[in-house]
Design a protein around this motif. Structure first.
Motif, PDB file in Angstrom:
ATOM      1  N   UNK A   6     -17.368  89.431 139.897  1.00 36.27           N
ATOM      2  CA  UNK A   6     -18.358  90.545 139.903  1.00 36.27           C
ATOM      3  C   UNK A   6     -18.634  91.981 139.267  1.00 36.27           C
ATOM      4  N   UNK A   7     -16.951  91.955 139.705  1.00 37.30           N
ATOM      5  CA  UNK A   7     -16.719  93.633 139.359  1.00 37.30           C
ATOM      6  C   UNK A   7     -16.864  93.314 137.832  1.00 37.30           C
ATOM      7  N   UNK A   8     -15.927  93.084 137.412  1.00 34.69           N
ATOM      8  CA  UNK A   8     -15.476  92.193 136.202  1.00 34.69           C
ATOM      9  C   UNK A   8     -16.517  92.265 135.346  1.00 34.69           C
ATOM     10  N   UNK A  27      -0.761  98.592 147.384  1.00 31.99           N
ATOM     11  CA  UNK A  27       1.292  98.723 148.047  1.00 31.99           C
ATOM     12  C   UNK A  27       1.065  97.502 148.354  1.00 31.99           C
ATOM     13  N   UNK A  28       0.473  97.569 149.656  1.00 33.52           N
ATOM     14  CA  UNK A  28       0.581  96.595 150.436  1.00 33.52           C
ATOM     15  C   UNK A  28      -0.533  95.048 149.648  1.00 33.52           C
ATOM     16  N   UNK A  29      -1.795  95.430 149.413  1.00 35.38           N
ATOM     17  CA  UNK A  29      -2.429  94.542 148.858  1.00 35.38           C
ATOM     18  C   UNK A  29      -2.074  93.540 147.818  1.00 35.38           C
ATOM     19  N   UNK A  30      -1.612  94.173 146.914  1.00 30.27           N
ATOM     20  CA  UNK A  30      -1.634  93.902 145.365  1.00 30.27           C
ATOM     21  C   UNK A  30      -0.222  92.836 145.380  1.00 30.27           C
ATOM     22  N   UNK A  80      -6.603  95.578 136.311  1.00 27.73           N
ATOM     23  CA  UNK A  80      -7.401  96.510 136.800  1.00 27.73           C
ATOM     24  C   UNK A  80      -8.431  96.456 137.606  1.00 27.73           C
ATOM     25  N   UNK A  81      -9.298  95.443 137.301  1.00 26.99           N
ATOM     26  CA  UNK A  81     -10.828  95.345 138.154  1.00 26.99           C
ATOM     27  C   UNK A  81      -9.954  95.076 139.670  1.00 26.99           C
ATOM     28  N   UNK A  82      -8.843  93.866 140.188  1.00 26.34           N
ATOM     29  CA  UNK A  82      -8.482  93.659 141.071  1.00 26.34           C
ATOM     30  C   UNK A  82      -7.688  95.486 141.745  1.00 26.34           C
ATOM     31  N   UNK A  83      -7.243  95.895 141.248  1.00 22.30           N
ATOM     32  CA  UNK A  83      -6.728  96.738 141.958  1.00 22.30           C
ATOM     33  C   UNK A  83      -8.164  98.325 142.375  1.00 22.30           C
ATOM     34  N   UNK A  84      -9.018  98.122 141.421  1.00 26.81           N
ATOM     35  CA  UNK A  84      -9.881  99.088 142.066  1.00 26.81           C
ATOM     36  C   UNK A  84     -10.690  98.634 143.485  1.00 26.81           C
ATOM     37  N   UNK A 137      -8.590  98.718 146.276  1.00 30.37           N
ATOM     38  CA  UNK A 137      -8.787 100.047 146.999  1.00 30.37           C
ATOM     39  C   UNK A 137     -10.895 100.637 147.356  1.00 30.37           C
ATOM     40  N   UNK A 138     -11.050  99.901 146.992  1.00 30.96           N
ATOM     41  CA  UNK A 138     -12.900 100.145 147.287  1.00 30.96           C
ATOM     42  C   UNK A 138     -13.428  99.792 148.422  1.00 30.96           C
ATOM     43  N   UNK A 139     -12.082  98.130 149.397  1.00 30.31           N
ATOM     44  CA  UNK A 139     -12.476  97.965 150.371  1.00 30.31           C
ATOM     45  C   UNK A 139     -11.401  98.704 151.648  1.00 30.31           C
ATOM     46  N   UNK A 140     -11.041  99.649 151.054  1.00 25.92           N
ATOM     47  CA  UNK A 140      -9.595 100.187 151.754  1.00 25.92           C
ATOM     48  C   UNK A 140      -8.606  99.517 152.100  1.00 25.92           C
ATOM     49  N   UNK A 141      -7.885  98.472 150.967  1.00 27.98           N
ATOM     50  CA  UNK A 141      -6.503  98.384 151.232  1.00 27.98           C
ATOM     51  C   UNK A 141      -5.879  98.822 150.454  1.00 27.98           C
ATOM     52  N   UNK A 142      -4.735  98.908 150.967  1.00 28.66           N
ATOM     53  CA  UNK A 142      -3.378  99.768 150.510  1.00 28.66           C
ATOM     54  C   UNK A 142      -3.176  98.828 149.463  1.00 28.66           C
TER      55      UNK A 142
END
Length: 344
Positions: free
Chosen positions: A320-322, A33-36, A19-23, A26-31
């Motif tokens: 850091x976010x996690x 569906x492509x980045x993951x 969940x943290x990775x997905x968020x 998204x915060x970096x502006x990376x799609x």
């Protein structure tokens, strides 16, 4: 060991980190569906991706376990980096003294001395707190720098390669290194050392008197004193085990992966392993899962940086976010507990 509880911890760890990775993506502006899928492909899309993940898993897991043991005893060590470096120095010292003459005994002795050097550094930090009042957080930070500078001196002096042309130790012959799974990848037998360490620490903490005593001392020093437990001795034992695991990580990387010491030997594994232990809930199995996740994240980001500008900067951001999310959850739980106590 509480297998059911361990599996639940592992599942919660991996779901929370995903969940943290997905968020973060998204915060970096990376799609997402492509980045993951790109990260997953780099970490586990083929045999080479899997081996890259597992190679990074080994030091993260061993040092994370070491940090876990110290923190469980209330000794908040951040000395994994220095102990890791000393572990590598221990391995290089064996080769410098005996050369190839020990044959098949070389690798076990390198691992043993590397772990031993880590034990010494861990116990020194413990002694400074328990006998001289120096907080272990401060002493381990300073000892990290001392260990790194010691390595820099040694690869320019007593351990420098014979030709004295490069600032590094002599390179280990392939015959003295840990067995590789194949010659196309870096994955080595140190993987089994890390897996056995997860099992061993789990058994120690959950099925032995020493582990029970360690947890009591860490959770409630007053209860430990009331039970006539020697808290100082227990904390020193925890620091010794912690240092040994971190030193073992350095020795495993030396004899299994790099085969030599140089300025780049310390790659920040000691610091990266702190959130691994925390996000693993200070649980051996959870720490192993978190180490595997971040090993995969490091490997996957190598693939991601070919397509985006953020590269490996994603890893410390996710960590850091996690960690912030982890701390926020702990604070929320404390607040709920106080609210429940205050309720009529």
């Amino acid at each position: 060991m509480n297998v059911k509880g361990d599996w639940r911890t592992g599942a919660l760890v991996i779901l929370g980190l995903l969940l943290v990775l997905v968020l973060t993506l998204a915060a970096f502006g990376i799609d997402v569906r492509v980045g993951l899928p790109t990260i997953v492909r780099g970490a586990a899309g083929d045999w080479f991706g899997i081996t890259k993940t597992l190679v990074r898993f080994v030091p993260l897991c061993l040092i994370g376990l070491g940090i876990l043991v110290a923190w469980k005893a209330g000794m908040f060590s951040v000395g994994g980096e220095g102990q890791y470096v000393l572990g590598g120095i221990g391995g290089a010292t064996i080769f410098a003294v005996f050369g190839p003459g020990l044959g098949g005994l070389s690798a076990p002795l390198m691992l043993l001395l590397g772990a031993g050097f880590g034990v010494v550094l861990g116990m020194l930090a413990g002694w400074l707190e328990l006998r001289r009042g120096v907080p272990v957080v401060i002493s381990t930070i300073l000892l990290n720098f001392i260990a790194i500078e010691l390595m820099a001196y040694l690869v320019r002096g007593p351990l420098q390669e014979p030709k004295r042309q490069l600032f590094q130790s002599a390179t280990l012959p392939d015959a003295l290194m840990l067995a590789r799974f194949d010659r196309q990848t870096d994955l080595h037998a140190g993987l089994f050392v890390a897996i056995l360490a997860v099992v061993g620490v789990g058994i120690y903490l959950n099925a032995t008197w020493g582990g029970f005593r360690l947890k009591v001392v860490g959770d409630s020093p007053s209860a430990a004193r009331a039970s006539r437990m020697n808290a100082d001795r227990t904390r020193m034992e925890a620091m010794a085990i912690s240092g040994g695991l971190c030193g073992l990580a350095g020795a495993v990387d030396y004899v299994g992966l790099s085969g030599r010491l140089a300025d780049g030997f310390a790659q920040g594994w000691g610091f990266m392993s702190i959130p691994v232990a925390l996000l693993g809930g200070l649980n051996p199995f959870g720490t192993g899962v978190a180490a595997l996740f971040f090993g995969g994240l490091l490997a996957g980001c190598e693939q991601l940086k070919r397509d985006t500008a953020i590269g490996n900067t994603l890893v410390p951001v996710v960590q850091g976010v996690a960690v912030l999310a982890f701390v926020a959850i702990l604070r929320w739980r404390e607040w709920r507990a106080k609210q429940a106590e205050a309720a009529p």
